[in-house]
Scaffold this motif. Structure first.
Motif, mmCIF file in Angstrom:
data_model
loop_
_atom_site.group_PDB
_atom_site.id
_atom_site.type_symbol
_atom_site.label_atom_id
_atom_site.label_comp_id
_atom_site.label_asym_id
_atom_site.label_seq_id
_atom_site.Cartn_x
_atom_site.Cartn_y
_atom_site.Cartn_z
ATOM 1 N N GLU A 197 0.811 -1.211 0.000
ATOM 2 C CA GLU A 197 0.000 0.000 0.000
ATOM 3 C C GLU A 197 0.850 1.268 0.000
ATOM 4 O O GLU A 197 0.325 2.363 -0.175
ATOM 5 N N PHE A 198 2.161 1.131 0.196
ATOM 6 C CA PHE A 198 3.025 2.304 0.251
ATOM 7 C C PHE A 198 3.336 2.786 -1.167
ATOM 8 O O PHE A 198 3.904 2.036 -1.970
ATOM 9 N N PRO A 199 2.977 4.030 -1.515
ATOM 10 C CA PRO A 199 3.277 4.544 -2.861
ATOM 11 C C PRO A 199 4.764 4.491 -3.155
ATOM 12 O O PRO A 199 5.597 4.844 -2.317
ATOM 13 N N GLY A 200 5.096 4.019 -4.364
ATOM 14 C CA GLY A 200 6.486 4.009 -4.796
ATOM 15 C C GLY A 200 7.234 2.726 -4.511
ATOM 16 O O GLY A 200 8.359 2.553 -4.991
ATOM 17 N N ILE A 201 6.647 1.818 -3.724
ATOM 18 C CA ILE A 201 7.306 0.538 -3.477
ATOM 19 C C ILE A 201 6.743 -0.473 -4.476
ATOM 20 O O ILE A 201 5.624 -0.955 -4.332
ATOM 21 N N GLY A 202 7.535 -0.762 -5.515
ATOM 22 C CA GLY A 202 7.078 -1.648 -6.590
ATOM 23 C C GLY A 202 7.129 -3.114 -6.207
ATOM 24 O O GLY A 202 7.580 -3.481 -5.111
ATOM 25 N N LYS A 203 6.689 -3.947 -7.129
ATOM 26 C CA LYS A 203 6.556 -5.377 -6.840
ATOM 27 C C LYS A 203 7.902 -6.036 -6.526
ATOM 28 O O LYS A 203 7.993 -6.889 -5.638
ATOM 29 N N LYS A 204 8.951 -5.667 -7.257
ATOM 30 C CA LYS A 204 10.258 -6.277 -7.009
ATOM 31 C C LYS A 204 10.791 -5.893 -5.630
ATOM 32 O O LYS A 204 11.344 -6.731 -4.905
ATOM 33 N N THR A 205 10.612 -4.631 -5.275
ATOM 34 C CA THR A 205 11.058 -4.187 -3.957
ATOM 35 C C THR A 205 10.212 -4.823 -2.855
ATOM 36 O O THR A 205 10.728 -5.195 -1.797
ATOM 37 N N GLN A 206 8.920 -4.958 -3.114
ATOM 38 C CA GLN A 206 8.060 -5.644 -2.144
ATOM 39 C C GLN A 206 8.568 -7.054 -1.877
ATOM 40 O O GLN A 206 8.647 -7.494 -0.717
ATOM 41 N N ALA A 207 8.913 -7.775 -2.949
ATOM 42 C CA ALA A 207 9.408 -9.144 -2.787
ATOM 43 C C ALA A 207 10.700 -9.163 -1.980
ATOM 44 O O ALA A 207 10.883 -10.020 -1.095
ATOM 45 N N ALA A 208 11.596 -8.200 -2.263
ATOM 46 C CA ALA A 208 12.860 -8.136 -1.526
ATOM 47 C C ALA A 208 12.612 -7.821 -0.049
ATOM 48 O O ALA A 208 13.277 -8.377 0.838
ATOM 49 N N LEU A 209 11.671 -6.936 0.223
ATOM 50 C CA LEU A 209 11.347 -6.597 1.608
ATOM 51 C C LEU A 209 10.756 -7.794 2.346
ATOM 52 O O LEU A 209 11.111 -8.080 3.499
ATOM 53 N N ARG A 210 9.868 -8.514 1.688
ATOM 54 C CA ARG A 210 9.245 -9.673 2.341
ATOM 55 C C ARG A 210 10.284 -10.759 2.632
ATOM 56 O O ARG A 210 10.183 -11.467 3.647
#
Length: 373
Positions: A197-210
């Motif tokens: 839900e955070f603007p600017g955090i794309g799918k690839k970055t989401q995966a890296a964060l998870r």
């Protein structure tokens, strides 16, 4: 030194609204065609009539329940939505521009500090406002209610002390929602939000964060600013700022356009030249309609290409004469595309076209009668 001390001092003195129309194009069509209500409305050319090609501009909320949304291939709507519910509507961008102008006129009753993001959304700095009201929710409700009363359309708004939180607020309670995030509530609100839900955090970055065990705002803050900087560099710094509810970017009042364009990123990439040409023709038509709605002409055409390896180029071509017609744009755009076949051979990830060197249309440049284009 604490992690928080690495970040700039927060500014909670402003009052910012992010106003976002609900499923804008589809809502305009449903308003104008009541028979569409109760249907899954997809704004796109019907791929069954165009060789399987077409890209979705937007879809109403009923269609979205089936996983269909903007920028997807239109064929997906046929595959995922029951045929008795699905309705394709060809986009009418001239009409959407006209309605957008009406929405913006209502915004300007409140403030001229408006940063337009798209036809259907904008940021407003209402710290000082024309209605001389101190309540940000009162100002948001004023616009929301007036848009519904005058245009029979719904919108959602978020209000807070910065653009980032206002944007999150407008997305939080769609459709026809309103969310106010006060400074003392911001961190608790952010802690509960999923990182998607955070603007600017794309799918690839989401995966890296998870992969790092970061799933929400609380995890993001707990991970720490230093570690985010180490892992994600500049992007990590901005994520840390978001975790603490910091965004110092101003609302920049929209200036007159120097260009007007359309581009899309494709997943998966495009390898079919015919599909690329079909999309290019569609984009040229949309740009032409947008220019006509604004009373503008272009003197330059710009093509933008990116392949699967993220190689990116732009190619410019001056038009034989200033124009706002698709019939003048497409041949030039196609010629520029044909000069770069390797981008399609290698997988076309992004295709964009824009009209540049804009100016007001002279009377002799405006056709008084519609043409078949």
């Amino acid at each position: 030194m604490k992690d928080e001390d690495l970040l700039p001092r927060n500014d909670c003195s402003r009052r910012i609204i992010h106003l976002d129309m609900d499923a804008f194009y589809a809502s305009v069509e449903m308003r104008d065609h009541p028979e569409l209500r109760g249907k899954a409305v997809v704004i796109a050319q019907d791929p069954r009539l165009h060789g399987g090609h077409g890209v979705i501009a937007t879809a109403n909320y009923r269609a979205r329940k089936y996983g269909v949304g903007s920028a997807m291939p239109a064929i997906k709507a046929i595959q995922q939505i029951p045929k008795e519910e699905l309705v394709f509507v060809d986009p009418d961008f001239a009409k959407y521009h006209a309605v957008s102008d009406q929405v913006h006129a209502i915004m300007h009753e409140v403030t001229d500090q408006i940063e337009t993001v798209a036809l259907d959304e904008a940021y407003l700095d209402v710290t000082q406002n024309k209605l001389q009201r101190s309540s940000v929710i009162e100002l948001g409700c004023y616009m929301q209610q007036k848009i519904y009363a005058e245009l029979q359309l719904t919108c959602s708004f978020g209000a807070s002390y910065n653009k980032f939180l206002a944007k999150m607020g407008s997305e939080y309670a769609k459709p026809f929602g309103r969310t106010v995030i006060l400074p003392q509530e911001a961190r608790a609100f952010l802690a509960k939000q999923d990182i998607k839900e955070f603007p600017g955090i794309g799918k690839k970055t989401q995966a890296a964060l998870r992969d790092l065990g970061i799933n929400n705002g609380a995890d993001l803050r707990a991970f720490g600013t230093r570690k985010l900087l180490e892992k994600f560099k500049k992007a990590g710094y901005y994520m840390a700022m978001q975790a603490y509810g910091i965004d110092l970017s101003p609302v920049r009042a929209t200036r007159q356009r120097k260009s007007l364009g359309k581009e899309r990123t494709f997943e998966p990439e495009i390898y079919d030249p015919v599909q690329a040409q079909t999309l290019l023709r569609q984009y040229c038509g949309e740009i032409a309609q947008s220019l006509q709605a604004r009373g503008l002409v272009a003197r330059v055409l710009v093509l933008k290409l990116r392949d699967r390896d993220f190689n990116t180029i732009t190619r410019r071509q001056r038009l034989p004469a200033a124009s706002n017609k698709a019939a003048d744009f497409y041949p030039v755009a196609k010629e520029l595309l044909d000069r770069e076949p390797e981008f399609i051979e290698n997988g076309l990830r992004l295709l964009g076209v824009s009209g540049g060197d804009l100016s007001g249309a002279r009377y002799e440049e405006i056709s008084l009668f519609p043409t078949d284009e």
